[in-house]
Scaffold this motif. Structure first.
Motif, PDB file in Angstrom:
ATOM      1  N   ARG A 208     -14.339  -2.047   5.212  1.00 59.68           N
ATOM      2  CA  ARG A 208     -13.630  -3.324   5.191  1.00 59.68           C
ATOM      3  C   ARG A 208     -12.687  -3.406   3.993  1.00 59.68           C
ATOM      4  O   ARG A 208     -12.987  -2.924   2.916  1.00 59.68           O
ATOM      5  N   VAL A 209     -11.537  -4.041   4.248  1.00 58.57           N
ATOM      6  CA  VAL A 209     -10.544  -4.334   3.199  1.00 58.57           C
ATOM      7  C   VAL A 209     -10.384  -5.842   3.131  1.00 58.57           C
ATOM      8  O   VAL A 209     -10.087  -6.485   4.129  1.00 58.57           O
ATOM      9  N   PRO A 210     -10.644  -6.459   1.965  1.00 59.36           N
ATOM     10  CA  PRO A 210     -10.894  -5.838   0.652  1.00 59.36           C
ATOM     11  C   PRO A 210     -12.368  -5.760   0.261  1.00 59.36           C
ATOM     12  O   PRO A 210     -12.671  -5.361  -0.860  1.00 59.36           O
ATOM     13  N   GLU A 211     -13.298  -6.159   1.148  1.00 58.25           N
ATOM     14  CA  GLU A 211     -14.705  -6.262   0.741  1.00 58.25           C
ATOM     15  C   GLU A 211     -15.269  -4.937   0.234  1.00 58.25           C
ATOM     16  O   GLU A 211     -16.047  -4.912  -0.740  1.00 58.25           O
ATOM     17  N   ASP A 212     -14.914  -3.825   0.897  1.00 55.18           N
ATOM     18  CA  ASP A 212     -15.426  -2.511   0.492  1.00 55.18           C
ATOM     19  C   ASP A 212     -14.409  -1.736  -0.352  1.00 55.18           C
ATOM     20  O   ASP A 212     -14.784  -1.093  -1.335  1.00 55.18           O
ATOM     21  N   VAL A 213     -13.170  -1.791   0.046  1.00 53.10           N
ATOM     22  CA  VAL A 213     -12.101  -1.098  -0.682  1.00 53.10           C
ATOM     23  C   VAL A 213     -10.909  -2.034  -0.805  1.00 53.10           C
ATOM     24  O   VAL A 213     -10.465  -2.616   0.196  1.00 53.10           O
ATOM     25  N   SER A 214     -10.397  -2.182  -2.013  1.00 52.66           N
ATOM     26  CA  SER A 214      -9.174  -2.949  -2.245  1.00 52.66           C
ATOM     27  C   SER A 214      -7.978  -2.008  -2.146  1.00 52.66           C
ATOM     28  O   SER A 214      -8.035  -0.869  -2.596  1.00 52.66           O
ATOM     29  N   VAL A 215      -6.898  -2.510  -1.551  1.00 54.94           N
ATOM     30  CA  VAL A 215      -5.705  -1.691  -1.324  1.00 54.94           C
ATOM     31  C   VAL A 215      -4.480  -2.420  -1.859  1.00 54.94           C
ATOM     32  O   VAL A 215      -4.311  -3.619  -1.619  1.00 54.94           O
ATOM     33  N   VAL A 216      -3.624  -1.688  -2.579  1.00 51.75           N
ATOM     34  CA  VAL A 216      -2.356  -2.256  -3.056  1.00 51.75           C
ATOM     35  C   VAL A 216      -1.208  -1.368  -2.605  1.00 51.75           C
ATOM     36  O   VAL A 216      -1.359  -0.151  -2.457  1.00 51.75           O
ATOM     37  N   GLY A 217      -0.048  -2.004  -2.374  1.00 50.97           N
ATOM     38  CA  GLY A 217       1.152  -1.276  -1.982  1.00 50.97           C
ATOM     39  C   GLY A 217       2.223  -1.352  -3.050  1.00 50.97           C
ATOM     40  O   GLY A 217       1.967  -1.670  -4.214  1.00 50.97           O
ATOM     41  N   PHE A 218       3.434  -1.072  -2.630  1.00 42.91           N
ATOM     42  CA  PHE A 218       4.592  -1.129  -3.525  1.00 42.91           C
ATOM     43  C   PHE A 218       5.826  -1.313  -2.645  1.00 42.91           C
ATOM     44  O   PHE A 218       5.960  -0.633  -1.636  1.00 42.91           O
ATOM     45  N   ASP A 219       6.685  -2.232  -2.988  1.00 42.13           N
ATOM     46  CA  ASP A 219       7.970  -2.552  -2.349  1.00 42.13           C
ATOM     47  C   ASP A 219       8.047  -4.014  -1.942  1.00 42.13           C
ATOM     48  O   ASP A 219       9.089  -4.633  -2.053  1.00 42.13           O
ATOM     49  N   ASP A 220       6.956  -4.586  -1.419  1.00 40.68           N
ATOM     50  CA  ASP A 220       6.959  -5.955  -0.912  1.00 40.68           C
ATOM     51  C   ASP A 220       7.937  -6.108   0.250  1.00 40.68           C
ATOM     52  O   ASP A 220       8.763  -7.019   0.280  1.00 40.68           O
ATOM     53  N   LEU A 221       7.810  -5.229   1.227  1.00 41.02           N
ATOM     54  CA  LEU A 221       8.585  -5.350   2.458  1.00 41.02           C
ATOM     55  C   LEU A 221       8.063  -6.536   3.273  1.00 41.02           C
ATOM     56  O   LEU A 221       6.926  -6.968   3.086  1.00 41.02           O
ATOM     57  N   PRO A 222       8.865  -7.077   4.193  1.00 42.32           N
ATOM     58  CA  PRO A 222       8.397  -8.208   5.007  1.00 42.32           C
ATOM     59  C   PRO A 222       7.077  -7.944   5.725  1.00 42.32           C
ATOM     60  O   PRO A 222       6.260  -8.857   5.898  1.00 42.32           O
ATOM     61  N   VAL A 223       6.840  -6.686   6.107  1.00 44.44           N
ATOM     62  CA  VAL A 223       5.608  -6.364   6.823  1.00 44.44           C
ATOM     63  C   VAL A 223       4.372  -6.585   5.953  1.00 44.44           C
ATOM     64  O   VAL A 223       3.270  -6.790   6.467  1.00 44.44           O
ATOM     65  N   ALA A 224       4.527  -6.590   4.628  1.00 43.04           N
ATOM     66  CA  ALA A 224       3.390  -6.814   3.734  1.00 43.04           C
ATOM     67  C   ALA A 224       2.816  -8.213   3.894  1.00 43.04           C
ATOM     68  O   ALA A 224       1.627  -8.440   3.652  1.00 43.04           O
ATOM     69  N   ARG A 225       3.650  -9.155   4.317  1.00 44.93           N
ATOM     70  CA  ARG A 225       3.190 -10.529   4.536  1.00 44.93           C
ATOM     71  C   ARG A 225       2.639 -10.722   5.935  1.00 44.93           C
ATOM     72  O   ARG A 225       1.941 -11.703   6.197  1.00 44.93           O
ATOM     73  N   ALA A 226       2.979  -9.804   6.838  1.00 42.71           N
ATOM     74  CA  ALA A 226       2.596  -9.965   8.246  1.00 42.71           C
ATOM     75  C   ALA A 226       1.299  -9.259   8.599  1.00 42.71           C
ATOM     76  O   ALA A 226       0.671  -9.585   9.605  1.00 42.71           O
ATOM     77  N   CYS A 227       0.885  -8.275   7.804  1.00 49.46           N
ATOM     78  CA  CYS A 227      -0.321  -7.527   8.129  1.00 49.46           C
ATOM     79  C   CYS A 227      -1.567  -8.338   7.768  1.00 49.46           C
ATOM     80  O   CYS A 227      -1.492  -9.353   7.082  1.00 49.46           O
ATOM     81  N   ARG A 228      -2.711  -7.883   8.238  1.00 49.71           N
ATOM     82  CA  ARG A 228      -3.982  -8.523   7.918  1.00 49.71           C
ATOM     83  C   ARG A 228      -4.953  -7.477   7.396  1.00 49.71           C
ATOM     84  O   ARG A 228      -5.198  -6.481   8.072  1.00 49.71           O
TER      85      ARG A 228
END
Length: 281
Positions: A208-228
């Motif tokens: 599970r994300v973020p309960e088991d593993v936390s994930v971070v990205g880079f760029d802040d593309l529009p898709v970053a707000r649309a994913c779950r």
């Protein structure tokens, strides 16, 4: 070359990719605001194609060129800057032509996002990075390793997996990490697309994300707000940088313009969303 026109050119590796599409959109908006016309070209991640694209734009009498160059060497770019007064590099810094480089501090970005995860209690880190050996992946990992070193931690090579810089590459890289049986609670992704692919692969593995593993990205593309879950990431101000680059290129192409000793460095910013959880220490 014949006399210039009110045309500006832009060269990126691949306009169909989200990041470069956003860059081109920022250039286009600024070009329109200044009353210029725009020509676009792809370099397709090849030095020869990049140089051919630049030459084609010059043959169309572009007054200025915005160039996102990943593989041309510094000597070539310095020579081009001498030949094209309105040439501006985006996301590339060369000290000899610093007055025409609009670039991002990727090292600081990698450092800040890692410090954020450390502040949430994370001590077991893994990373997925781009298989393309350009500057951005190396610099972001360098920043992350600096932040970890300050806390007496490290990111050994076996905790890093490479993939193509898209969702498929992110998913494959995480599968590789999981196959190694390495424990981690925080995953640093080279960009948002790799991060989203990683999230899909983690969920498919029952993690599970973020309960088991936390994930971070880079760029802040529009898709970053649309994913779950919505992706925590570093905002890359690429549209602002593109607009700035256009205005700088127009100034440099004016023979009466006197360049000033000004830096064109931009900073990323953390955007906190839902893909990171605290770890009890």
């Amino acid at each position: 070359m014949s006399k210039t026109t009110n045309t500006i050119g832009v060269v990126t590796p691949r306009l169909s990719m989200s990041f470069f599409g956003t860059l081109a959109s920022g250039v286009e908006n600024a070009v329109r605001e200044n009353g210029y016309k725009l020509l676009m070209a792809n370099s397709l991640y090849e030095t020869r194609s990049e140089l051919d694209a630049i030459q084609s734009l010059r043959q169309h009498n572009c007054q200025a060129i915005i160039l996102h160059s990943e593989y041309s060497d510094e000597a070539t770019l310095i020579r081009l800057a001498e030949e094209i007064p309105g040439l501006v590099l985006v996301n590339r810094y060369i000290s000899q032509i610093a007055n025409r480089c609009v670039w991002l501090d990727n090292i600081r970005g990698g450092q800040w996002v890692t410090e954020y995860l450390l502040s949430k209690g994370h001590r077991q880190f893994a990373a997925i990075t781009s298989i393309y050996q350009n500057r951005d992946p190396a610099e972001r990992l360098k920043g992350s390793r600096q932040a970890l070193l300050e806390q007496g931690l490290s990111l050994p090579p076996e905790w890093v997996a490479e993939g193509t810089a898209n969702m498929e590459g992110g998913a494959q890289a995480v599968k590789e990490l999981l196959a190694r049986g390495l424990p981690f609670t925080a995953l640093l992704a080279y960009n948002d697309l790799m991060a989203i692919g990683a999230i899909h692969a983690l969920f498919a593995a029952g993690i599970r994300v973020p309960e088991d593993v936390s994930v971070v990205g880079f760029d802040d593309l529009p898709v970053a707000r649309a994913c779950r879950p919505r992706l925590t990431t570093m905002h890359y101000p690429i549209e602002e940088m593109a607009s700035y680059a256009v205005n700088l290129a127009i100034k440099l192409s004016n023979p009466d313009y006197k360049p000033v000793g000004q830096t064109h460095l931009f900073m990323p910013q953390l955007v906190e969303r839902d893909s990171v959880a605290c770890v009890n220490r």
